[in-house]
Design a protein around this motif. Structure first.
Motif, PDB file in Angstrom:
ATOM      1  N   ARG A 132       0.737  -1.092   0.056  1.00 17.54           N
ATOM      2  CA  ARG A 132      -0.065  -0.050  -0.183  1.00 17.54           C
ATOM      3  C   ARG A 132       0.879   1.201  -0.014  1.00 17.54           C
ATOM      4  O   ARG A 132       0.622   2.166   0.628  1.00 17.54           O
ATOM      5  CB  ARG A 132      -1.006   0.000   1.327  1.00 17.54           C
ATOM      6  N   ASP A 133       1.860   1.194  -0.805  1.00 14.75           N
ATOM      7  CA  ASP A 133       2.970   2.243  -1.028  1.00 14.75           C
ATOM      8  C   ASP A 133       3.273   2.203  -2.329  1.00 14.75           C
ATOM      9  O   ASP A 133       3.710   1.108  -2.907  1.00 14.75           O
ATOM     10  CB  ASP A 133       3.992   1.896   0.079  1.00 14.75           C
ATOM     11  N   VAL A 134       3.735   3.375  -3.018  1.00  8.07           N
ATOM     12  CA  VAL A 134       4.454   3.473  -4.186  1.00  8.07           C
ATOM     13  C   VAL A 134       6.014   3.091  -4.199  1.00  8.07           C
ATOM     14  O   VAL A 134       6.499   3.300  -5.304  1.00  8.07           O
ATOM     15  CB  VAL A 134       4.038   4.618  -4.963  1.00  8.07           C
ATOM     16  N   ARG A 135       6.447   3.163  -3.076  1.00 10.01           N
ATOM     17  CA  ARG A 135       7.868   2.907  -3.137  1.00 10.01           C
ATOM     18  C   ARG A 135       8.483   2.085  -3.852  1.00 10.01           C
ATOM     19  O   ARG A 135       9.558   2.267  -4.658  1.00 10.01           O
ATOM     20  CB  ARG A 135       8.335   2.346  -1.668  1.00 10.01           C
ATOM     21  N   ALA A 136       7.989   0.972  -4.217  1.00 13.18           N
ATOM     22  CA  ALA A 136       8.732  -0.122  -5.229  1.00 13.18           C
ATOM     23  C   ALA A 136       8.512   0.551  -6.591  1.00 13.18           C
ATOM     24  O   ALA A 136       9.437   0.332  -7.557  1.00 13.18           O
ATOM     25  CB  ALA A 136       7.811  -1.541  -5.118  1.00 13.18           C
ATOM     26  N   LEU A 137       7.457   1.032  -6.963  1.00 12.86           N
ATOM     27  CA  LEU A 137       7.426   1.889  -8.208  1.00 12.86           C
ATOM     28  C   LEU A 137       8.382   2.950  -8.530  1.00 12.86           C
ATOM     29  O   LEU A 137       9.145   2.966  -9.414  1.00 12.86           O
ATOM     30  CB  LEU A 137       6.003   2.321  -8.623  1.00 12.86           C
ATOM     31  N   THR A 138       8.417   3.720  -7.428  1.00 14.29           N
ATOM     32  CA  THR A 138       9.488   4.874  -7.517  1.00 14.29           C
ATOM     33  C   THR A 138      11.094   4.313  -7.315  1.00 14.29           C
ATOM     34  O   THR A 138      11.908   4.894  -8.459  1.00 14.29           O
ATOM     35  CB  THR A 138       9.333   5.845  -6.551  1.00 14.29           C
ATOM     36  N   THR A 139      11.196   3.283  -6.755  1.00 10.74           N
ATOM     37  CA  THR A 139      12.646   2.513  -6.832  1.00 10.74           C
ATOM     38  C   THR A 139      12.907   2.022  -8.351  1.00 10.74           C
ATOM     39  O   THR A 139      14.140   2.459  -8.589  1.00 10.74           O
ATOM     40  CB  THR A 139      12.564   1.485  -5.851  1.00 10.74           C
ATOM     41  N   VAL A 140      11.721   1.345  -8.878  1.00  8.27           N
ATOM     42  CA  VAL A 140      12.472   0.891 -10.392  1.00  8.27           C
ATOM     43  C   VAL A 140      12.582   1.751 -11.244  1.00  8.27           C
ATOM     44  O   VAL A 140      13.402   1.592 -11.935  1.00  8.27           O
ATOM     45  CB  VAL A 140      11.287  -0.397 -10.658  1.00  8.27           C
ATOM     46  N   ALA A 141      11.865   3.062 -11.132  1.00 10.28           N
ATOM     47  CA  ALA A 141      12.141   3.965 -12.287  1.00 10.28           C
ATOM     48  C   ALA A 141      13.477   4.606 -12.057  1.00 10.28           C
ATOM     49  O   ALA A 141      14.342   4.977 -12.918  1.00 10.28           O
ATOM     50  CB  ALA A 141      10.944   5.059 -12.110  1.00 10.28           C
ATOM     51  N   ARG A 142      13.839   5.243 -10.500  1.00  9.79           N
ATOM     52  CA  ARG A 142      15.060   5.718 -10.355  1.00  9.79           C
ATOM     53  C   ARG A 142      16.126   4.974 -10.514  1.00  9.79           C
ATOM     54  O   ARG A 142      17.281   5.199 -11.079  1.00  9.79           O
ATOM     55  CB  ARG A 142      14.848   5.948  -8.796  1.00  9.79           C
ATOM     56  N   GLU A 143      16.211   3.480 -10.291  1.00 13.68           N
ATOM     57  CA  GLU A 143      17.283   2.625 -10.288  1.00 13.68           C
ATOM     58  C   GLU A 143      17.389   2.218 -11.909  1.00 13.68           C
ATOM     59  O   GLU A 143      18.656   2.026 -12.086  1.00 13.68           O
ATOM     60  CB  GLU A 143      17.142   1.397  -9.343  1.00 13.68           C
ATOM     61  N   LEU A 144      16.601   1.733 -12.532  1.00  8.89           N
ATOM     62  CA  LEU A 144      16.671   1.604 -13.902  1.00  8.89           C
ATOM     63  C   LEU A 144      17.099   2.669 -14.762  1.00  8.89           C
ATOM     64  O   LEU A 144      17.444   2.450 -16.034  1.00  8.89           O
ATOM     65  CB  LEU A 144      15.194   0.770 -14.487  1.00  8.89           C
ATOM     66  N   GLY A 145      16.480   3.801 -14.537  1.00 12.16           N
ATOM     67  CA  GLY A 145      16.753   5.055 -15.427  1.00 12.16           C
ATOM     68  C   GLY A 145      18.159   4.937 -15.982  1.00 12.16           C
ATOM     69  O   GLY A 145      18.195   5.167 -17.177  1.00 12.16           O
TER      70      GLY A 145
END
Length: 196
Positions: A172-185
């Motif tokens: 119930r948190d967007v943490r995983a989404l923001t993490t993959v965007a930041r790390e894969l970018g």
């Protein structure tokens, strides 16, 4: 949704209910009610029953995701692989922050619920992922990522997004989404080998 005919409304409604409740919990009656269609029309439009309806909903979802790629690119001042992926992720973070974490990807839901029990649904899900991966790979290629690598990175982007969606819904948190965007970018941008 009212501009669609009854058949299209039922396919759309099935996709929406599957993304929220999964295939097993999505009944034909609920689909008809959600679509504002008479229950009797289900048999008319979907003589193959629920399996046919699920497969068509999965196909719709794949086409929708594939078309979204062009919209994401059009919204970018300077298209880069990382910016495209950030837009793909932002669609979900915006939804989750606005509407909560009830919905997920209908293709993933159908895969989880039916891939082993219904071969036609596994095939529909595979085709839906290909319909989505193709435009992502083409976009990466257009940005200067070499051919095979563009396809591989498109698969990485979509699989990372799908996994992050599952984690986001559970946490119930967007943490995983923001993490993959930041790390894969940075990895995605480093794959560009040609100039514009």
């Amino acid at each position: 949704m009212s501009e669609r005919g009854p058949r299209e409304r039922m396919v759309f409604s099935a996709a929406q209910l599957i993304r929220r409740d999964g295939v097993a919990a999505t009944g034909m009656r609920e689909v008809a009610a959600h679509a504002g269609a008479p229950r009797g029309s289900l048999q008319h439009y979907f003589p193959g029953g629920k399996e046919q309806l699920v497969n068509e909903a999965v196909g719709w979802a794949g086409r929708y995701a594939g078309r979204r790629v062009a919209r994401f690119l059009a919204a970018l001042d300077e298209p880069t692989p990382s910016a495209l992926f950030a837009e793909m992720v932002r669609q979900w973070t915006d939804e989750y922050e606005t509407d909560g974490f009830a919905g997920g990807c209908p293709v993933a839901a159908a895969t989880i619920d039916c891939a082993e029990s219904a071969e036609s649904t596994r095939e529909a899900a595979s085709a839906a992922f290909a319909t989505w991966t193709g435009p992502v790979a083409q976009a990466l290629s257009d940005m200067g990522v070499p051919g095979q690598r563009a396809g591989d990175l498109a698969t990485l982007m979509i699989s990372s997004l799908e996994g992050a969606l599952l984690i986001a819904r559970v946490e119930r948190d967007v943490r995983a989404l923001t993490t993959v965007a930041r790390e894969l970018g940075p990895l995605l941008d480093a794959a560009v080998t040609t100039g514009d």
